[in-house]
Design a protein around this motif. Structure first.
Motif, PDB file in Angstrom:
ATOM      1  N   UNK A   1      20.515   1.240 -14.230  1.00  0.00           N
ATOM      2  CA  UNK A   1      19.479   0.915 -15.227  1.00  0.00           C
ATOM      3  C   UNK A   1      18.840   2.136 -15.879  1.00  0.00           C
ATOM      4  N   UNK A   2      18.536   3.165 -15.100  1.00  0.00           N
ATOM      5  CA  UNK A   2      17.846   4.320 -15.693  1.00  0.00           C
ATOM      6  C   UNK A   2      18.702   4.981 -16.771  1.00  0.00           C
TER       7      UNK A   2
ATOM      8  N   UNK B   1      20.077  11.962 -10.475  1.00  0.00           N
ATOM      9  CA  UNK B   1      19.434  13.080  -9.801  1.00  0.00           C
ATOM     10  C   UNK B   1      20.123  13.320  -8.457  1.00  0.00           C
ATOM     11  N   UNK B   2      20.418  14.582  -8.159  1.00  0.00           N
ATOM     12  CA  UNK B   2      21.131  14.931  -6.930  1.00  0.00           C
ATOM     13  C   UNK B   2      20.240  14.636  -5.730  1.00  0.00           C
ATOM     14  N   UNK B   3      20.806  13.893  -4.762  1.00  0.00           N
ATOM     15  CA  UNK B   3      20.066  13.515  -3.561  1.00  0.00           C
ATOM     16  C   UNK B   3      20.706  14.161  -2.336  1.00  0.00           C
ATOM     17  N   UNK B   4      19.963  14.218  -1.258  1.00  0.00           N
ATOM     18  CA  UNK B   4      20.490  14.771  -0.016  1.00  0.00           C
ATOM     19  C   UNK B   4      21.351  13.724   0.689  1.00  0.00           C
TER      20      UNK B   4
ATOM     21  N   UNK C   1      25.207  11.697  -5.960  1.00  0.00           N
ATOM     22  CA  UNK C   1      24.453  10.787  -6.810  1.00  0.00           C
ATOM     23  C   UNK C   1      24.576   9.376  -6.266  1.00  0.00           C
ATOM     24  N   UNK C   2      23.444   8.693  -6.165  1.00  0.00           N
ATOM     25  CA  UNK C   2      23.470   7.270  -5.819  1.00  0.00           C
ATOM     26  C   UNK C   2      23.633   6.452  -7.098  1.00  0.00           C
ATOM     27  N   UNK C   3      24.050   5.182  -6.934  1.00  0.00           N
ATOM     28  CA  UNK C   3      24.316   4.324  -8.087  1.00  0.00           C
ATOM     29  C   UNK C   3      23.328   3.166  -8.137  1.00  0.00           C
TER      30      UNK C   3
ATOM     31  N   UNK D   1      17.628  17.558  -6.380  1.00  0.00           N
ATOM     32  CA  UNK D   1      16.593  17.199  -7.328  1.00  0.00           C
ATOM     33  C   UNK D   1      16.971  17.423  -8.774  1.00  0.00           C
ATOM     34  N   UNK D   2      18.075  18.109  -9.043  1.00  0.00           N
ATOM     35  CA  UNK D   2      18.522  18.391 -10.407  1.00  0.00           C
ATOM     36  C   UNK D   2      19.202  17.151 -10.988  1.00  0.00           C
TER      37      UNK D   2
END
Length: 317
Positions: free
Chosen positions: A75-76, A194-197, A212-214, A269-270
Motif C-alpha cells: 500500500x505505501x 525501508x530496510x529492516x533488520x 524489505x518486508x512486503x 532504515x534507508x
C-alpha cells in the motif's frame, strides 16, 4: 503533501469539490496511469484537487482470505506512486464485511458526494462497484445527474492487442518475463521499502543482505533474481536478490533480501528500491548451510554476468 484517508464516513475532505478516479491501482500499470493522469489533468483545468480512490485490502484479497492473490506492490508504494502522478488526495477505503453491504447508490452519496464533493468521476473499462457489484458507469451517470457530477470512462489501454491488466502483469512475473511486465507497467518491475533488520544469518554466511518486508501481502514473485538496487549510491548498485520464505532456515514471512555486490555499509532504515532484471531459479530447501552457500555463490556469479550486459533502465523513487 498528499492527504490519505481510510473511512467512508467523516467530514468533507474537498469542500470546494474534486475530480475523482476510482480503481485498484495495484502495480500502477499503464492503464492505471492513463486513468490517474486524465483525472489529474481535469482537476488542474478546473482548479480542484485530484483524488484517487481505492480499497485496502483489495476486494479480491478480502473475498479470498484463505489464499489471497499476489499483490504487485504494498500500500505505501501505491500511495507514493499516486503522489508522483500528481494526485492530491488518496482514499484507501477499509474493505471489510460492513463495506460489502454498501449499495452503489449509498457509496455515491456517502463517499463521492459527502466526503469528496465530486464534480467529475473517472473510471476504467468494465468498472463495477457497490454491493454484489451492482453499480457501473451507467449508475454513476444516473446518480451524477442527481447529485451534480459527471461520470466518464477512459478508453482501454492496449499492449499487444490486449487490455493492460494487473492479471497480465502477474502472469508475466510468474513466468520470469520481465520485459513483458515492463511493457505493461510502463517501467521495469521494482519493489521499494525501508530496510529492516533480519536474523543477520546472511552476514555470517558471507552474504549480508538488505531486507524489505512486503507489508504482510502475498508477493507476485518468489525465487532468486538478478537485480539493481537504487537509493544506495549515485548509481544503481548490482545485486542478487532472494524473494521468499527462506525454507532452508525455516522462514515463514515472505522477505525480499538483496545482497549488494562489493558493498560495505549500514543500510538499516534507508529506503531503497529493488529493480528486477532476470529470474535465476526457484527458491529451494537445501540439506545444510554449506550446500546453500555453494548455491548462493553460483547465483552471485550468474547475476553479475547478467547485470554486466543489462544496464538499469529506471530511476526508482
Amino acid at each position: 503533501m498528499i492527504r490519505l484517508f481510510r473511512d467512508v464516513d467523516g467530514g468533507p475532505l474537498c469542500p470546494d469539490g474534486s475530480v475523482v478516479c476510482i480503481g485498484a491501482f495495484d502495480g500502477l500499470h499503464r492503464g492505471h496511469r492513463a486513468l490517474v493522469c486524465r483525472a489529474v489533468e481535469r482537476a488542474r483545468a478546473l482548479g480542484l484537487p485530484a483524488v484517487a480512490l481505492g480499497f485496502e485490502p483489495l476486494p479480491r484479497e478480502f473475498f479470498a482470505q484463505g489464499s489471497p492473490p499476489p499483490r504487485l506492490m504494498p500500500p505505501r508504494t501505491k500511495v507514493e506512486g499516486l503522489a508522483r502522478l500528481g494526485v492530491d488526495v488518496v482514499g484507501l477505503l477499509r474493505f471489510n464485511r460492513r463495506f460489502t453491504a454498501i449499495t452503489a447508490e449509498e457509496f455515491v452519496r456517502r463517499v463521492l458526494v459527502g466526503r469528496l464533493g465530486a464534480r467529475e468521476v473517472w473510471v476504467g473499462p468494465e468498472f463495477r462497484f457497490g454491493h454484489r457489484r451492482g453499480g457501473d458507469l451507467a449508475t454513476l451517470q444516473r446518480e451524477g445527474a442527481e447529485h451534480g457530477f459527471t461520470a466518464h470512462e477512459i478508453e482501454p489501454v492496449l499492449v499487444g492487442g490486449e487490455r493492460v491488466s494487473s492479471t497480465r502483469i502477474r502472469a508475466a512475473l510468474a513466468a520470469g518475463d520481465f520485459e513483458d511486465a515492463a511493457r505493461l507497467i510502463g517501467a521495469p518491475y521494482a519493489i521499494s521499502g525501508r530496510v529492516v533488520r533480519g536474523r543477520q544469518l546472511g552476514r555470517t554466511l558471507g552474504f549480508p543482505t538488505a531486507n524489505l518486508r512486503f507489508a504482510g501481502k502475498t508477493p507476485a514473485l518468489r525465487g532468486i533474481y538478478a537485480t539493481w538496487v537504487h537509493g544506495v549510491g549515485d548509481a544503481p548498485w548490482p545485486a542478487v536478490s532472494s524473494f521468499g520464505t527462506r525454507p532452508t532456515v525455516d522462514g515463514i514471512e515472505p522477505l525480499l533480501e538483496a545482497h549488494l555486490f562489493d558493498f560495505d555499509g549500514d543500510l538499516y532504515g534507508r529506503r531503497i528500491c529493488v529493480e528486477f532484471v532476470a529470474r535465476l531459479r526457484d527458491e529451494e530447501k537445501y540439506p545444510d548451510l554449506p550446500t546453500l552457500v555453494a548455491q548462493m555463490d553460483r547465483d552471485a556469479v550468474m547475476a553479475r554476468r547478467i547485470l554486466q550486459s543489462t544496464p538499469s533502465t529506471q530511476a526508482c523513487a
